[in-house]
Structures are given as structure tokens and as C-alpha cells.
Design a protein around this motif. Sequence first.
Motif, short mmCIF file in Angstrom:
data_model
loop_
_atom_site.label_atom_id
_atom_site.label_comp_id
_atom_site.label_asym_id
_atom_site.label_seq_id
_atom_site.Cartn_x
_atom_site.Cartn_y
_atom_site.Cartn_z
N PRO A 58 6.13 131.63 110.65
CA PRO A 58 7.53 130.90 111.37
C PRO A 58 7.84 131.50 112.67
O PRO A 58 7.60 132.93 112.25
CB PRO A 58 8.66 130.94 110.20
CG PRO A 58 8.10 132.01 108.96
CD PRO A 58 6.51 132.28 109.87
N GLN A 59 9.29 131.20 112.96
CA GLN A 59 9.79 131.85 114.22
C GLN A 59 11.74 131.49 113.42
O GLN A 59 11.36 130.00 114.11
CB GLN A 59 9.80 131.35 115.65
CG GLN A 59 10.15 132.13 117.46
CD GLN A 59 10.14 131.69 118.49
OE1 GLN A 59 8.92 131.23 118.15
NE2 GLN A 59 10.36 132.09 119.25
N THR A 60 12.62 131.92 113.90
CA THR A 60 13.83 131.37 113.21
C THR A 60 14.23 131.06 115.37
O THR A 60 13.91 131.77 116.35
CB THR A 60 14.44 132.71 113.02
OG1 THR A 60 14.11 132.83 111.55
CG2 THR A 60 15.98 132.49 113.21
N ILE A 61 14.94 129.64 115.22
CA ILE A 61 15.19 129.27 116.70
C ILE A 61 16.35 129.93 117.45
O ILE A 61 17.32 130.67 118.06
CB ILE A 61 15.53 128.35 117.10
CG1 ILE A 61 14.02 127.81 116.90
CG2 ILE A 61 15.60 127.62 118.19
CD1 ILE A 61 12.98 126.41 116.74
N ALA A 62 17.54 129.64 115.77
CA ALA A 62 18.93 129.77 115.96
C ALA A 62 19.77 129.96 113.67
O ALA A 62 18.73 128.86 113.60
CB ALA A 62 19.79 128.29 116.63
N TYR A 63 20.79 130.49 113.81
CA TYR A 63 21.67 130.59 113.25
C TYR A 63 23.32 130.73 113.04
O TYR A 63 23.17 131.24 114.30
CB TYR A 63 21.25 131.82 111.88
CG TYR A 63 20.80 132.74 112.81
CD1 TYR A 63 22.05 133.94 113.04
CD2 TYR A 63 20.36 133.59 113.37
CE1 TYR A 63 22.26 135.47 113.61
CE2 TYR A 63 20.48 134.87 113.87
CZ TYR A 63 21.35 135.21 113.74
OH TYR A 63 21.54 136.85 114.72
N GLU A 64 23.83 130.18 112.32
CA GLU A 64 25.01 129.57 112.44
C GLU A 64 25.40 129.57 111.47
O GLU A 64 25.18 128.37 110.36
CB GLU A 64 25.85 128.72 113.40
CG GLU A 64 26.80 128.24 113.33
CD GLU A 64 27.12 126.71 113.99
OE1 GLU A 64 28.34 127.00 114.32
OE2 GLU A 64 25.80 126.32 113.88
N PRO A 65 26.79 130.22 110.36
CA PRO A 65 27.57 130.26 109.34
C PRO A 65 28.13 129.54 109.55
O PRO A 65 29.18 129.17 111.01
CB PRO A 65 28.12 131.55 108.95
CG PRO A 65 28.54 132.58 110.94
CD PRO A 65 27.08 131.65 111.76
N LEU A 66 28.48 128.54 108.41
CA LEU A 66 29.14 126.95 108.88
C LEU A 66 30.68 127.91 108.01
O LEU A 66 31.80 126.84 108.49
CB LEU A 66 28.23 126.25 108.00
CG LEU A 66 27.20 125.98 108.72
CD1 LEU A 66 26.26 124.74 107.88
CD2 LEU A 66 27.36 124.60 109.95
N SER A 67 30.30 128.35 106.82
CA SER A 67 31.90 128.91 106.29
C SER A 67 31.84 129.90 105.09
O SER A 67 30.01 130.20 105.48
CB SER A 67 32.09 127.59 105.42
OG SER A 67 31.20 127.01 104.27
N PHE A 124 25.73 136.90 107.78
CA PHE A 124 26.12 137.40 109.35
C PHE A 124 24.19 136.57 110.07
O PHE A 124 24.83 136.83 111.41
CB PHE A 124 25.82 138.57 109.22
CG PHE A 124 26.30 139.40 110.92
CD1 PHE A 124 27.43 138.75 111.56
CD2 PHE A 124 25.18 140.51 110.51
CE1 PHE A 124 27.21 139.47 112.92
CE2 PHE A 124 25.30 140.90 112.17
CZ PHE A 124 26.44 140.48 112.74
N VAL A 125 23.76 137.18 109.40
CA VAL A 125 21.96 136.76 110.06
C VAL A 125 21.55 135.66 108.96
O VAL A 125 20.90 135.95 107.92
CB VAL A 125 21.07 138.03 109.86
CG1 VAL A 125 20.18 137.86 110.38
CG2 VAL A 125 22.36 138.71 111.28
#
Length: 134
Positions: A58-67, A124-125
Amino acid sequence: MTIHNAPVFPAGRYGRRRQPDGRRHRAVLVVGAVVAVGAATAIGVRGYQLIGDPDFQPQTIAYEPLSDSAFSVRFQVNLPDGAAAVCSVRARDRAGAVVGRVEAPVPAGAPVQEVVLATSGRGFVGEAVRCRRG
């Protein structure tokens, strides 16, 4: 002057002296070899489970905390033709502790996926850790 190789003890005072038994020595060696082979096999299997199948990296493209209790991770996995996968995706906090984890199915023909994880704290990540044939 007489030179003796072994000490002489009074008969019956210290019990019977045992002669080295070759069969016992061989049995210990065989049991040790079996244990060593079993341990090597267990380490190999566990290593393969941790690293995963090289065809499904796998390759992580993007991540984002939603809450504070949700985290989004977008990732891509190389899928061999017609194969599906299951990927382990996790979110970690600033200290590096895992606050969320999920096993995400990746259907054949859809190598890019976005997963929303439930978290126990603010993430965070995010990362897709490993994938295997699904």
C-alpha cells in the motif's frame, strides 16, 4: 611412582558412577534441533504476516483528522489483475500511539480507497500499514 587417571573412592560411599550415555546426548541434540527448526519457522511466518505479500504494497496518499473521534485515510494498493485485498489502516496521535485501526477491504479493480476510522483520541498521522490478498 604410579600415576592414576581417575580418583579412587571407597565402594558404596558415594553411590554408583554413571557412564556417559550416547543415546541421551543424541536425544538432547535431536530435541534441540527440532526446537530450533520450529522457532525459525515461527519467526518466518510471523515476519511474512507483518510485512505482507509484496504484490499488495500500500501507499498512503492523504490523511486528515475529521474530529477528535474520526480520521480519514486515502490510500492506494497495487493489485494484481482480478485480485482483491484487505488492508490494515491506522491513525496515530502526536506521541505515536495508535488511536484507531481498521481492516479495510479493497475490491478488485478499485485500488484507491478512502477509509474513515473511529479513533479514541485526536489523530495526527494516518497510514495504510500492510495489505494481503482478500
